[in-house]
Design a protein around this motif. Structure first.
Motif, short mmCIF file in Angstrom:
data_model
loop_
_atom_site.label_atom_id
_atom_site.label_comp_id
_atom_site.label_asym_id
_atom_site.label_seq_id
_atom_site.Cartn_x
_atom_site.Cartn_y
_atom_site.Cartn_z
N ASP A 200 37.20 -55.90 -14.40
CA ASP A 200 37.54 -57.28 -14.06
C ASP A 200 38.41 -57.97 -15.12
N LYS A 201 38.76 -57.25 -16.18
CA LYS A 201 39.63 -57.81 -17.22
C LYS A 201 41.05 -57.23 -17.14
N LEU A 202 41.33 -56.42 -16.16
CA LEU A 202 42.66 -55.83 -16.01
C LEU A 202 43.69 -56.89 -15.64
N PRO A 203 44.94 -56.69 -16.03
CA PRO A 203 46.00 -57.56 -15.51
C PRO A 203 46.21 -57.27 -14.03
N ALA A 204 47.04 -58.06 -13.38
CA ALA A 204 47.36 -57.82 -11.97
C ALA A 204 48.01 -56.45 -11.84
N ILE A 205 47.50 -55.63 -10.92
CA ILE A 205 47.97 -54.26 -10.73
C ILE A 205 48.91 -54.21 -9.54
N ASP A 206 50.09 -53.60 -9.72
CA ASP A 206 51.02 -53.43 -8.60
C ASP A 206 50.57 -52.33 -7.67
N PHE A 207 50.17 -51.20 -8.23
CA PHE A 207 49.62 -50.13 -7.40
C PHE A 207 48.86 -49.14 -8.27
N VAL A 208 48.04 -48.34 -7.60
CA VAL A 208 47.22 -47.32 -8.26
C VAL A 208 47.79 -45.96 -7.91
N VAL A 209 47.81 -45.06 -8.90
CA VAL A 209 48.12 -43.65 -8.66
C VAL A 209 46.82 -42.87 -8.79
N LEU A 210 46.39 -42.25 -7.70
CA LEU A 210 45.12 -41.53 -7.66
C LEU A 210 45.40 -40.05 -7.41
N SER A 211 45.10 -39.21 -8.40
CA SER A 211 45.42 -37.79 -8.29
C SER A 211 44.56 -37.07 -7.26
N HIS A 212 43.31 -37.51 -7.10
CA HIS A 212 42.42 -36.91 -6.11
C HIS A 212 41.15 -37.75 -6.02
#
Length: 328
Positions: free
Chosen positions: A115-127
């Motif tokens: 909940d302390k992350l900056p605004a995320i544009d997108f996530v890369v999920l390997s699996h």
């Protein structure tokens, strides 16, 4: 993908289930390659992701950063993009569950709380394994977050209520636009286990991130290995993507039930460096769960023996690596 020690009875049951599936998979004939669909190009399908423009244009930012949060989770910021990889925000003592009655205990804390992350544009999920996309993330990450991943994982995300999963096959691309900023993500080969083990494990992708508007000459090229072992298909990556600036390597030397290796150990990591030939590398995914069998010292020793130590930066949790585009 870590696996914990099991009780004798649980281990026997898990081993029996795994060996049964493995036996079946080895007995099946190899699948014929499917012909390309009408929407494919010689390099795979191309998807588009358009993000809201930032208040301040950042396409010409001179430098970027990679912050190591823990496990395979890093925060990449460059040219106006903020990208999160393989989000795992569990704490020391928490467990992840990975099927076949197997779980693993986390030994570290994340450098940043979810909940302390900056605004995320997108996530890369390997699996789709919980040490890469844990129960906390499944519950708390906004369901409209764009997530670029494998086709198999995108289907799993949809069942969890996520609405913007983009499932990629090998060599598929996502063209990402954010105001004046442009980048491309390409799914590159990755394999979680040796041939015959694939029926037991989820599909995995490596990722190539090319920043900048010029496809032929990106301003910065970053490779993320994903949970792969070293195998022949990886040799195609530098042929298609020469001049890699930075490689993020998933290590750990994890073994299923102490037998089947499913992530690179130190020797494998150096072998991959010699195949990919990046200008620089950062090892990640090496000490966060109780069943990683190959400590970071293994990789450091192998890198030194190969004369590659000057090309590697070692980040503690929370530390940041800064980079600038090099002259090509």
């Amino acid at each position: 993908m870590p696996f914990c020690r099991l009780t004798r009875s649980a281990a026997a049951g898990a081993a029996a289930a795994m060996l049964a599936v493995l036996t079946i998979s080895l007995a099946l004939p190899a699948r014929a390659q499917q012909p390309a669909t009408s929407t494919s190009t010689p390099d795979g399908e191309v998807f588009a992701l358009k993000l809201p423009a930032a208040a301040t244009p950042a396409a010409n930012e001179a430098s970027g950063t990679v912050q190591f949060i823990g496990t395979a989770t890093v925060l990449i910021r460059y040219q106006g993009f903020t990208i999160l990889t393989d989000p795992n925000f569990l704490h020391k003592g928490d467990h992840v569950h990975l099927g076949y009655g197997i779980s693993a205990e986390r030994l570290t804390n994340p450098a940043i709380e979810l909940d302390k992350l900056p605004a995320i544009d997108f996530v890369v999920l390997s699996h789709m394994h919980e040490d890469h996309f844990d129960k906390l993330v499944q519950e708390k990450l906004p369901k409209d977050t764009p997530i670029v991943t494998t086709k198999e994982s995108a289907a799993s995300l949809e069942k969890l209520g996520f609405t913007r999963g983009i499932g990629l096959g090998k060599w598929d691309q996502v063209e990402v636009e954010k105001g004046e900023s442009r980048m491309r993500l390409t799914a590159v080969p990755g394999r979680h286990g040796k041939a015959g083990m694939q029926a037991l494990l989820p599909s995995v992708m490596g990722s190539m991130l090319d920043f900048g508007p010029n496809k032929a000459a990106p301003t910065y090229r970053m490779y993320i290995s994903g949970d792969t072992l070293v195998y022949d298909d990886l040799k195609n990556i530098p042929q298609r993507f020469p001049g890699i600036d930075l490689a993020l390597l998933h290590l750990g030397g994890t073994r299923i039930l102490g037998v089947f290796k499913v992530t690179m150990d130190g020797k494998d990591g150096v072998q991959l460096l010699q195949i990919i030939r990046p200008q620089h590398a950062i090892p990640i995914h090496y000490n966060d769960y109780d069943v990683f069998k190959s400590p970071l010292a293994d990789f450091a020793r192998e890198a030194k023996a190969a004369g590659l130590e000057e090309q590697v930066s070692y980040l503690a949790h929370g530390e940041t690596y800064s980079f600038k585009p090099r002259t090509r």
